[in-house]
Design an enzyme around this catalytic site. Structure first.
Site, mmCIF file in Angstrom:
data_model
loop_
_atom_site.group_PDB
_atom_site.id
_atom_site.type_symbol
_atom_site.label_atom_id
_atom_site.label_comp_id
_atom_site.label_asym_id
_atom_site.label_seq_id
_atom_site.Cartn_x
_atom_site.Cartn_y
_atom_site.Cartn_z
ATOM 1 N N HIS A 182 8.112 -26.775 -0.673
ATOM 2 C CA HIS A 182 7.497 -27.937 -1.331
ATOM 3 C C HIS A 182 6.344 -27.527 -2.240
ATOM 4 O O HIS A 182 5.613 -28.378 -2.750
ATOM 5 C CB HIS A 182 7.033 -28.935 -0.271
ATOM 6 C CG HIS A 182 8.174 -29.428 0.556
ATOM 7 N ND1 HIS A 182 8.815 -30.624 0.304
ATOM 8 C CD2 HIS A 182 8.832 -28.856 1.601
ATOM 9 C CE1 HIS A 182 9.814 -30.776 1.175
ATOM 10 N NE2 HIS A 182 9.835 -29.707 1.967
ATOM 11 N N LYS A 200 -13.975 0.595 -4.431
ATOM 12 C CA LYS A 200 -15.081 0.947 -3.521
ATOM 13 C C LYS A 200 -16.163 1.712 -4.284
ATOM 14 O O LYS A 200 -17.358 1.475 -4.099
ATOM 15 C CB LYS A 200 -14.574 1.823 -2.370
ATOM 16 C CG LYS A 200 -13.733 1.070 -1.356
ATOM 17 C CD LYS A 200 -13.398 1.961 -0.183
ATOM 18 C CE LYS A 200 -12.317 1.320 0.668
ATOM 19 N NZ LYS A 200 -11.722 2.248 1.616
ATOM 20 N N GLU A 213 0.830 -1.206 0.000
ATOM 21 C CA GLU A 213 0.000 0.000 0.000
ATOM 22 C C GLU A 213 0.870 1.265 0.000
ATOM 23 O O GLU A 213 0.446 2.320 -0.455
ATOM 24 C CB GLU A 213 -0.892 -0.021 1.245
ATOM 25 C CG GLU A 213 -2.283 0.525 0.986
ATOM 26 C CD GLU A 213 -3.255 0.219 2.126
ATOM 27 O OE1 GLU A 213 -4.339 -0.283 1.826
ATOM 28 O OE2 GLU A 213 -2.931 0.475 3.289
HETATM 29 O O1 PA5 Z 1 -3.652 1.267 5.930
HETATM 30 C C1 PA5 Z 1 -4.767 1.675 5.705
HETATM 31 O O2 PA5 Z 1 -5.047 2.879 5.704
HETATM 32 C C2 PA5 Z 1 -5.913 0.726 5.415
HETATM 33 O O3 PA5 Z 1 -5.529 -0.585 5.347
HETATM 34 C C3 PA5 Z 1 -6.944 0.825 6.508
HETATM 35 O O4 PA5 Z 1 -6.340 0.458 7.717
HETATM 36 C C4 PA5 Z 1 -8.148 -0.091 6.221
HETATM 37 O O5 PA5 Z 1 -8.683 0.208 4.964
HETATM 38 C C5 PA5 Z 1 -9.208 0.103 7.273
HETATM 39 O O6 PA5 Z 1 -9.589 1.440 7.358
HETATM 40 P P1 PA5 Z 1 -10.384 1.982 8.608
HETATM 41 O O7 PA5 Z 1 -9.514 1.834 9.800
HETATM 42 O O8 PA5 Z 1 -10.680 3.412 8.286
HETATM 43 O O9 PA5 Z 1 -11.628 1.142 8.718
#
Ligand code: PA5
Length: 417
Positions: free
Chosen positions: A293, A407, A272
């Site tokens: 394996h 989304k 990310e």
């Molecule tokens: O690193 C990030 O920003 C994302 O992985 C969020 O943690 C994830 O989408 C969950 O978001 P939220 O904590 O707003 O529900």
């Protein structure tokens, strides 16, 4: 812990060439002058004693009143806690912290409802935005379940909310219902939040010593803050050098099954943070020797676009010495008197030799023992390396604009207005 680059094919002079870029990246972090600079709260995160105490008190209340804490959250709102709890717990003892709200499987939810039927439960719903669909759905179902089971008033004592300090649906709900709340700091993104209440409340509930874990983090904050002779920075540079040499995939390798979720957490952290603007190493992982394996063939002889980062845990908590009779039917005499940890390490060493010969560079991270302090250091090491590596790559390591695209389509298909 320390880094070993001797199997990576990277030379000292290649590392030195990054001196200026590294200085820039380092200053971006410490002077907060780079892109994404409003998300650097994790760099020097320190706990005030009162807040840490409140987490510990809540954890002990949960442990007293419940057989199970169900942590409801997704991505950065659960992977850190899951990684730490799995890494530091007995493999087979049933855990008192379980995770939900990280998928939308009806089977998962129904199985969970079956599983908790005769158990006392508490909930810790974690969402920084307070609007993420997976935890929102699971929380709705489990909140109604818990209110029905204990009555609305008593249910209140079993629900703990970790979210933004003032905004979001979850915060409004918590205020209205009177749930105890913990804050996800504004300047810490989900994937960097394991050492905030996001991770700490579940981790403390699992019985893990927060002080020792956090001391490991604080020591790491100091150790990895210098510009020179910094293993964490060398790891960030090495990844970028290998990426420039056309390696596209970094495989995080472990030889300890308890580290499976550390890899899942690491994949989110790097994926990310760096996968944007058409760039970035693809973070993947294998659990060895198991995956030797299954994936071993590809790693040895498939497309030569891989390199590996191996976590070498040197000492186990408990070793096991093999007693193999001479000339017995199982033909294991050559292992007589050896320990399983020794054998596991020989598998690791042999694999490093074979893979390196097969043109898969290896970076080794040596960790003395898988305990609280070392794990705190390891996770901080990765966070810091990720921030530096992203800046070296020329991306903003602290945003995630790409996760909105699906989304939008999903909500359109669901008819959300
Ligand atoms: O690193 C990030 O920003 C994302 O992985 C969020 O943690 C994830 O989408 C969950 O978001 P939220 O904590 O707003 O529900």
């Amino acid at each position: 812990m320390k880094i070993d680059l001797s199997n990576s094919g990277i030379t000292e002079s290649e590392i030195k060439k990054y001196k200026k870029d590294l200085e820039k990246a380092h200053n971006y972090i410490y002077e907060k002058t780079g892109v994404g600079n409003d998300f650097l709260g994790w760099v020097d995160l320190k706990y005030d004693v009162t807040e840490l105490e409140r987490i510990k008190v809540a954890a002990s209340k949960i442990r007293k009143q419940s057989d199970l804490l169900i942590v409801i959250g997704i991505g950065g709102s659960y992977l850190g806690a899951k990684a730490v709890i799995d890494a530091l717990s007995h493999t087979f003892n049933p855990k008192n912290v379980i995770f939900a709200g990280n998928n939308m499987s009806s089977d998962y939810l129904n199985d969970l409802l079956d599983y908790i039927k005769d158990k006392d439960i508490s909930l810790n719903v974690i969402s920084k935005s307070g609007t993420t669909i997976e935890p929102a759905i699971t929380f709705k179902v489990l909140r109604e379940y818990i209110e029905k089971k204990y009555g609305a008033e008593k249910a209140k004592d079993r629900i703990f909310v970790t979210t933004d300090k003032e905004k979001g649906v979850l915060k409004e709900l918590a205020n209205q219902k009177g749930y105890e709340t913990f804050v996800v700091p504004d300047d810490v993104g989900g994937r960097y939040s394991v050492f905030t209440p996001v991770g700490l409340l579940p981790i403390a509930t699992a019985g893990i010593n927060l002080d020792v874990l956090l001391n490991g983090v604080y020591d790491a904050q100091k150790k990895y803050s210098k510009l020179e002779n910094n293993d964490c920075y060398n790891y960030a540079i090495a990844r970028n050098i290998l990426y420039k040499k056309k390696k596209k995939i970094e495989l995080l390798v472990n030889y300890e099954p308890k580290l499976h979720y550390v890899s899942e957490w690491w994949k989110q952290l790097f994926g990310e943070s760096e996968g944007k603007d058409g760039k970035g190493l693809f973070p993947a992982s294998v659990d060895n020797s198991t995956d030797l394996h299954s994936m071993g063939q590809y790693i040895q002889e498939g497309e030569r676009t891989l390199f590996e980062t191996v976590i070498n845990i040197k000492k186990p908590y408990r070793d096991y010495t093999l007693n193999c009779e001479q000339n017995s039917m199982d033909k294991l005499d050559y292992l007589n008197g050896k320990t399983l940890n020794e054998i596991n390490h020989k598998a690791m060493e042999g694999t490093i030799i074979a893979h390196t010969r097969g043109n898969v560079p290896n970076i080794i991270l040596e960790v003395e023992k898988l305990d609280e302090a070392n794990l705190g250091e390891l996770l901080y090491f990765f966070e810091k390396a990720c921030g530096i590596s992203g800046y070296l790559l020329g991306v903003n390591p602290f945003n995630q604009p790409g996760v909105e695209a699906y989304k939008k389509e999903m909500f359109r298909l669901l008819g959300k207005v």
